[in-house]
Design a protein around this motif. Structure first.
Motif, mmCIF file in Angstrom:
data_model
loop_
_atom_site.group_PDB
_atom_site.id
_atom_site.type_symbol
_atom_site.label_atom_id
_atom_site.label_comp_id
_atom_site.label_asym_id
_atom_site.label_seq_id
_atom_site.Cartn_x
_atom_site.Cartn_y
_atom_site.Cartn_z
ATOM 1 N N ASP A 23 7.496 2.888 -6.942
ATOM 2 C CA ASP A 23 7.599 1.437 -6.831
ATOM 3 C C ASP A 23 6.417 0.814 -6.103
ATOM 4 O O ASP A 23 6.123 -0.366 -6.295
ATOM 5 C CB ASP A 23 8.879 1.051 -6.085
ATOM 6 N N HIS A 24 5.784 1.599 -5.244
ATOM 7 C CA HIS A 24 4.732 1.056 -4.378
ATOM 8 C C HIS A 24 3.414 1.800 -4.586
ATOM 9 O O HIS A 24 3.381 3.027 -4.654
ATOM 10 C CB HIS A 24 5.149 1.158 -2.910
ATOM 11 N N THR A 25 2.334 1.022 -4.661
ATOM 12 C CA THR A 25 0.995 1.573 -4.892
ATOM 13 C C THR A 25 0.033 1.015 -3.862
ATOM 14 O O THR A 25 0.090 -0.178 -3.524
ATOM 15 C CB THR A 25 0.502 1.207 -6.302
ATOM 16 N N LEU A 26 -0.834 1.872 -3.367
ATOM 17 C CA LEU A 26 -1.890 1.439 -2.441
ATOM 18 C C LEU A 26 -3.187 2.120 -2.841
ATOM 19 O O LEU A 26 -3.232 3.337 -3.021
ATOM 20 C CB LEU A 26 -1.529 1.784 -1.001
ATOM 21 N N PHE A 27 -4.232 1.306 -2.982
ATOM 22 C CA PHE A 27 -5.587 1.797 -3.263
ATOM 23 C C PHE A 27 -6.470 1.313 -2.128
ATOM 24 O O PHE A 27 -6.582 0.103 -1.892
ATOM 25 C CB PHE A 27 -6.089 1.247 -4.597
ATOM 26 N N ALA A 28 -7.065 2.239 -1.376
ATOM 27 C CA ALA A 28 -7.867 1.859 -0.211
ATOM 28 C C ALA A 28 -9.102 2.736 -0.123
ATOM 29 O O ALA A 28 -9.003 3.963 -0.217
ATOM 30 C CB ALA A 28 -7.046 1.985 1.069
ATOM 31 N N VAL A 29 -10.265 2.105 0.054
ATOM 32 C CA VAL A 29 -11.529 2.845 0.144
ATOM 33 C C VAL A 29 -12.434 2.207 1.190
ATOM 34 O O VAL A 29 -12.612 0.981 1.206
ATOM 35 C CB VAL A 29 -12.268 2.879 -1.215
ATOM 36 N N ILE A 30 -12.981 3.029 2.083
ATOM 37 C CA ILE A 30 -14.052 2.590 2.972
ATOM 38 C C ILE A 30 -15.354 2.832 2.201
ATOM 39 O O ILE A 30 -15.689 3.982 1.914
ATOM 40 C CB ILE A 30 -14.047 3.366 4.299
ATOM 41 N N PRO A 31 -16.075 1.772 1.826
ATOM 42 C CA PRO A 31 -17.152 1.912 0.848
ATOM 43 C C PRO A 31 -18.419 2.613 1.322
ATOM 44 O O PRO A 31 -19.190 3.100 0.501
ATOM 45 C CB PRO A 31 -17.461 0.469 0.443
ATOM 46 N N ARG A 32 -18.661 2.657 2.625
ATOM 47 C CA ARG A 32 -19.874 3.308 3.124
ATOM 48 C C ARG A 32 -19.577 4.026 4.439
ATOM 49 O O ARG A 32 -18.768 3.543 5.235
ATOM 50 C CB ARG A 32 -20.998 2.290 3.365
ATOM 51 N N PRO A 33 -20.256 5.134 4.717
ATOM 52 C CA PRO A 33 -20.119 5.775 6.031
ATOM 53 C C PRO A 33 -20.550 4.814 7.126
ATOM 54 O O PRO A 33 -21.455 4.001 6.939
ATOM 55 C CB PRO A 33 -21.085 6.967 5.941
ATOM 56 N N GLY A 34 -19.898 4.881 8.255
ATOM 57 C CA GLY A 34 -20.256 4.027 9.376
ATOM 58 C C GLY A 34 -19.517 2.715 9.401
ATOM 59 O O GLY A 34 -19.585 1.988 10.400
ATOM 60 N N MET A 35 -18.822 2.384 8.311
ATOM 61 C CA MET A 35 -18.038 1.158 8.305
ATOM 62 C C MET A 35 -16.699 1.399 8.997
ATOM 63 O O MET A 35 -16.213 2.527 9.075
ATOM 64 C CB MET A 35 -17.825 0.663 6.874
ATOM 65 N N ARG A 36 -16.103 0.314 9.479
ATOM 66 C CA ARG A 36 -14.869 0.414 10.252
ATOM 67 C C ARG A 36 -13.656 0.402 9.321
ATOM 68 O O ARG A 36 -13.750 0.045 8.155
ATOM 69 C CB ARG A 36 -14.767 -0.758 11.230
ATOM 70 N N TYR A 37 -12.502 0.797 9.895
ATOM 71 C CA TYR A 37 -11.257 0.682 9.135
ATOM 72 C C TYR A 37 -11.050 -0.758 8.671
ATOM 73 O O TYR A 37 -10.534 -1.001 7.578
ATOM 74 C CB TYR A 37 -10.067 1.094 9.999
ATOM 75 N N ALA A 38 -11.461 -1.716 9.513
ATOM 76 C CA ALA A 38 -11.270 -3.123 9.177
ATOM 77 C C ALA A 38 -12.084 -3.538 7.950
ATOM 78 O O ALA A 38 -11.805 -4.574 7.341
ATOM 79 C CB ALA A 38 -11.649 -4.001 10.364
ATOM 80 N N ASP A 39 -13.084 -2.744 7.581
ATOM 81 C CA ASP A 39 -13.933 -3.066 6.442
ATOM 82 C C ASP A 39 -13.408 -2.485 5.131
ATOM 83 O O ASP A 39 -14.062 -2.583 4.092
ATOM 84 C CB ASP A 39 -15.356 -2.527 6.672
ATOM 85 N N VAL A 40 -12.243 -1.866 5.176
ATOM 86 C CA VAL A 40 -11.708 -1.169 4.014
ATOM 87 C C VAL A 40 -11.481 -2.127 2.845
ATOM 88 O O VAL A 40 -11.103 -3.295 3.033
ATOM 89 C CB VAL A 40 -10.387 -0.441 4.380
ATOM 90 N N TYR A 41 -11.731 -1.633 1.646
ATOM 91 C CA TYR A 41 -11.341 -2.342 0.430
ATOM 92 C C TYR A 41 -9.929 -1.894 0.125
ATOM 93 O O TYR A 41 -9.687 -0.698 -0.107
ATOM 94 C CB TYR A 41 -12.285 -1.987 -0.719
ATOM 95 N N LEU A 42 -8.973 -2.808 0.123
ATOM 96 C CA LEU A 42 -7.569 -2.411 0.036
ATOM 97 C C LEU A 42 -6.780 -3.349 -0.859
ATOM 98 O O LEU A 42 -6.891 -4.573 -0.746
ATOM 99 C CB LEU A 42 -6.949 -2.379 1.442
ATOM 100 N N HIS A 43 -6.001 -2.733 -1.728
ATOM 101 C CA HIS A 43 -5.023 -3.461 -2.524
ATOM 102 C C HIS A 43 -3.709 -2.691 -2.475
ATOM 103 O O HIS A 43 -3.687 -1.463 -2.626
ATOM 104 C CB HIS A 43 -5.462 -3.595 -3.978
ATOM 105 N N SER A 44 -2.614 -3.382 -2.258
ATOM 106 C CA SER A 44 -1.300 -2.748 -2.300
ATOM 107 C C SER A 44 -0.266 -3.773 -2.729
ATOM 108 O O SER A 44 -0.489 -4.977 -2.607
ATOM 109 C CB SER A 44 -0.928 -2.162 -0.932
#
Length: 234
Positions: free
Chosen positions: A27-48
């Motif tokens: 029922d639930h889907t999450l796609f999350a990627v940190i696009p570059r090394p050195g970026m923070r969790y807050a910079d994640v590309y996220l859809h859920s």
């Protein structure tokens, strides 16, 4: 999965991903990627398609730092089938109870490790289900889910790249040169001689660079820029 390739925009792309997951019983889907090394969790590309109240709780309580599915996907490449047993520490148990109340009781998380050192996960979850039932379902669908993870990462590149571009500091040509020479170990005096300018001018550029990267030293800026692929120190 053809709907992912045909998706005209980000919203329809993620909707297609969720519909495909539902056909497998999730029922639930999450796609999350940190696009570059050195970026923070807050910079994640996220859809859920998780409840907004769960996402707010997750962020407010910084669950990302203790989430066993995140820890696993950052370090491993094999899928993680998870239920309550994966949440062993006190805060993890608190997190799990919150997640379960939002319909996230069991699931499978597939790590993403991309060619540009992207890291992330494609995670599917559902409500209360015995681990035996979940493992049986995952074993039946796992080859398809692994392929879905790869297709999602591939078809989502256009959206991920657009997101990354908004996070990478924009350097002037002279700032870029300063950073490149810094990464090669040059001092302020040496860089000034290379440019034919004063040390004060070099320091001015370096101050701008530190501000753009949100760091307190030029060496930290050089490391961060290298990890993001902005400069090659060699």
């Amino acid at each position: 999965m053809s709907a992912l390739w045909r998706a005209a925009d980000e919203r329809s792309w993620f909707r297609a991903l969720c519909l495909t997951a539902r056909r497998c019983g999730f029922d639930h889907t999450l796609f999350a990627v940190i696009p570059r090394p050195g970026m923070r969790y807050a910079d994640v590309y996220l859809h859920s398609n998780h409840a907004s109240s769960w996402r707010e709780t997750y962020d407010e309580r910084a669950f990302v730092r203790i989430d066993p599915t995140v820890i696993h996907c950052l370090r491993q490449t094999a899928p993680l089938i998870w239920s309550s047993a994966a949440f062993t520490e006190t805060r993890q148990k608190e997190m799990y109870e919150e997640a379960r109340r939002h319909g996230l009781a069991t699931g499978v998380s597939l790590p993403i490790h991309g060619p540009k050192q992207e890291v992330g996960m494609l995670s599917f979850a559902c409500g209360d289900q015995s681990r035996r039932e979940l493992e049986s379902s995952v074993r039946r669908h796992l080859p398809f889910l692994a392929l879905l993870r790869d297709v999602a990462f591939d078809t989502g590149q256009r959206f991920l790249s657009r997101h990354a571009e908004t996070l990478i500091p924009k350097l002037t040509p002279r700032e870029y040169e300063c950073l490149k020479w810094t990464a090669q170990g040059k001092s302020t005096w040496e860089i000034a001689k290379i440019f034919g300018c004063s040390e004060a001018t070099v320091n001015f550029h370096m101050a701008n660079i530190r501000t753009k990267f949100g760091v307190s030293s030029r060496s930290a800026a050089a490391v961060k820029a290298t990890r993001m692929g902005l400069i090659d120190p060699y």
